[in-house]
Design an enzyme around this catalytic site. Structure first.
Site, PDB file in Angstrom:
ATOM      1  N   PHE A  28       0.837  -1.206   0.000  1.00  0.00           N
ATOM      2  CA  PHE A  28       0.000   0.000   0.000  1.00  0.00           C
ATOM      3  C   PHE A  28       0.869   1.253   0.000  1.00  0.00           C
ATOM      4  O   PHE A  28       0.674   2.168   0.803  1.00  0.00           O
ATOM      5  CB  PHE A  28      -0.930   0.000   1.222  1.00  0.00           C
ATOM      6  CG  PHE A  28      -1.830  -1.189   1.312  1.00  0.00           C
ATOM      7  CD1 PHE A  28      -2.883  -1.349   0.422  1.00  0.00           C
ATOM      8  CD2 PHE A  28      -1.624  -2.172   2.278  1.00  0.00           C
ATOM      9  CE1 PHE A  28      -3.721  -2.455   0.499  1.00  0.00           C
ATOM     10  CE2 PHE A  28      -2.454  -3.284   2.363  1.00  0.00           C
ATOM     11  CZ  PHE A  28      -3.505  -3.426   1.472  1.00  0.00           C
ATOM     12  N   MET A  29       1.826   1.308  -0.909  1.00  0.00           N
ATOM     13  CA  MET A  29       2.816   2.386  -0.883  1.00  0.00           C
ATOM     14  C   MET A  29       2.236   3.767  -1.181  1.00  0.00           C
ATOM     15  O   MET A  29       2.837   4.781  -0.853  1.00  0.00           O
ATOM     16  CB  MET A  29       3.948   2.081  -1.862  1.00  0.00           C
ATOM     17  CG  MET A  29       3.537   2.034  -3.314  1.00  0.00           C
ATOM     18  SD  MET A  29       4.946   1.739  -4.408  1.00  0.00           S
ATOM     19  CE  MET A  29       5.339   0.034  -4.017  1.00  0.00           C
ATOM     20  N   LYS A  30       1.063   3.822  -1.780  1.00  0.00           N
ATOM     21  CA  LYS A  30       0.466   5.122  -2.092  1.00  0.00           C
ATOM     22  C   LYS A  30      -0.444   5.641  -0.972  1.00  0.00           C
ATOM     23  O   LYS A  30      -1.128   6.648  -1.138  1.00  0.00           O
ATOM     24  CB  LYS A  30      -0.302   5.046  -3.413  1.00  0.00           C
ATOM     25  CG  LYS A  30       0.601   4.836  -4.626  1.00  0.00           C
ATOM     26  CD  LYS A  30      -0.174   4.934  -5.919  1.00  0.00           C
ATOM     27  CE  LYS A  30       0.739   4.664  -7.126  1.00  0.00           C
ATOM     28  NZ  LYS A  30       1.777   5.694  -7.287  1.00  0.00           N
ATOM     29  N   THR A  31      -0.428   4.946   0.157  1.00  0.00           N
ATOM     30  CA  THR A  31      -1.237   5.368   1.304  1.00  0.00           C
ATOM     31  C   THR A  31      -0.364   6.162   2.273  1.00  0.00           C
ATOM     32  O   THR A  31       0.625   5.644   2.807  1.00  0.00           O
ATOM     33  CB  THR A  31      -1.828   4.150   2.024  1.00  0.00           C
ATOM     34  OG1 THR A  31      -2.589   3.378   1.090  1.00  0.00           O
ATOM     35  CG2 THR A  31      -2.742   4.582   3.163  1.00  0.00           C
ATOM     36  N   ASP A  57       7.972   1.308  -7.803  1.00  0.00           N
ATOM     37  CA  ASP A  57       7.364   2.536  -8.315  1.00  0.00           C
ATOM     38  C   ASP A  57       8.358   3.667  -8.074  1.00  0.00           C
ATOM     39  O   ASP A  57       8.416   4.230  -6.983  1.00  0.00           O
ATOM     40  CB  ASP A  57       6.039   2.818  -7.609  1.00  0.00           C
ATOM     41  CG  ASP A  57       5.348   4.084  -8.139  1.00  0.00           C
ATOM     42  OD1 ASP A  57       5.929   4.757  -9.013  1.00  0.00           O
ATOM     43  OD2 ASP A  57       4.234   4.392  -7.688  1.00  0.00           O
TER      44      ASP A  57
END
Length: 331
Positions: free
Chosen positions: A101-104, A138
């Site tokens: 969940f790196m975009k959280t 990413d």
């Protein structure tokens, strides 16, 4: 076997609190039974203020279902501190969640709190290594880059943290010269965060960075990221754009000079053979130079802006027309 907390004897002493207790919502959210069960018990332990190992199990389950649940993250951190849990072990437990969940935002804020509490350069070094792995998945994730820069600035250790960063940004740019995040990080390391060890001669640093940017522009002339980097370097160091006229002009031509027409200038590399010319960013750069010169040079700037508005960069037509009006009003 049921995985609901309602069916677990360990939680029999907790009174769950439903989200819509005594309320009849018009448009209720249809959560899964597992999520409703976990959050009902979470509200129960929030009410009593419980901080215990089982609270860590509960919050982990909620976070895995909803990694943006900031209250679960906050209570988890408070519980970790209250029961004197191993915070380095918590970091490793959260590695999978951070990768998944790196975009959280909450994922990275939790790690920041942990590193602040641990307060160890050794752990910070390991964290930078972990972030390298995450960025392989990413390379342009804002939250990961922001967290990386926070680690560097917070611990501020030249030899163990900062020393590897410019080379790291270079490695990423070698892999993808259009990686705007890597360009931003290079600027952060070289200019925005102070003077690095070995970079005390700022004139030499300026020459190095201009040379590096020129090489990358020659490689991919229509890469806006490197043109923005070049502008940033000039503006940060109060270096007039005019000083790069000789370098920029060949990129504003309609074609690359034939081999017999070229003049070898190692300080000003020419566009690559497959370059698409003229380069819009170069045209804009030259127009800015002419505008700065003022006087009769304004007409040359207007000519470039008109070519951009009508042919070269029609998408930003309104912007170029604004630049024309603004320059003529000030002339």
């Amino acid at each position: 076997m049921s995985e609901l907390f309602a069916d677990d004897p360990e939680w029999a002493d907790v009174v769950p609190i439903r989200q819509y207790e005594n309320v009849n919502p018009i448009a209720p959210i249809f959560y899964s039974e597992e999520y409703k069960d976990a959050t009902d018990y979470f509200r129960g332990i929030i009410k009593t203020g419980e901080m215990s190992p089982r609270v860590l199990k509960l919050t982990e389950k909620i976070i895995r279902m909803n990694p943006a649940h900031y209250t679960a993250w906050q209570h988890r951190y408070k519980t970790l501190i209250a029961i004197k849990a191993d915070l380095e072990e918590e970091l490793r437990l959260m590695d999978v969640i951070a990768t998944q969940f790196m975009k959280t935002y909450q994922v990275w804020h939790h790690r920041r709190l942990l590193l602040t509490a641990i307060n160890s350069v050794d752990v910070a070094v390991l964290e930078l290594d972990f972030l390298r792995d995450v960025l392989k998945l990413d390379t342009k994730n804002y939250h990961t880059w922001s967290y990386r820069q926070w680690i560097l600035a917070h611990f501020n250790n030249e030899t163990r943290l900062w020393a590897r960063e410019r080379a790291y940004a270079e490695q990423l740019l070698d892999a993808d010269v259009r990686n705007n995040s890597a360009w931003h990080h290079r600027f952060f390391v070289v200019f925005s965060s102070g003077v690095r060890l070995g970079d005390e001669d700022r004139e030499q640093v300026l020459r190095r960075e201009l040379s590096y940017a020129k090489e990358k522009i020659a490689l991919a002339p229509n890469n806006l990221s490197v043109w923005n980097y070049l502008r940033g370097v000039l503006e940060f160091t109060d270096t007039p754009f005019e000083t790069l006229t000789s370098f920029v002009e060949p990129y504003t031509a309609s074609r690359r000079l034939a081999s017999g027409e070229e003049v070898l200038d190692l300080d000003n590399p020419l566009p690559s053979e497959k370059a698409e010319l003229p380069c819009v960013a170069a045209l804009e750069f030259m127009a800015d130079i002419y505008e700065k010169r003022a006087g009769d040079a304004i007409a040359k700037a207007v000519e470039i802006w008109r070519s951009l508005a009508d042919e070269r960069d029609v998408m930003r037509k309104k912007y170029w027309e604004y630049r024309i009006r603004d320059a003529l009003q000030k002339a």
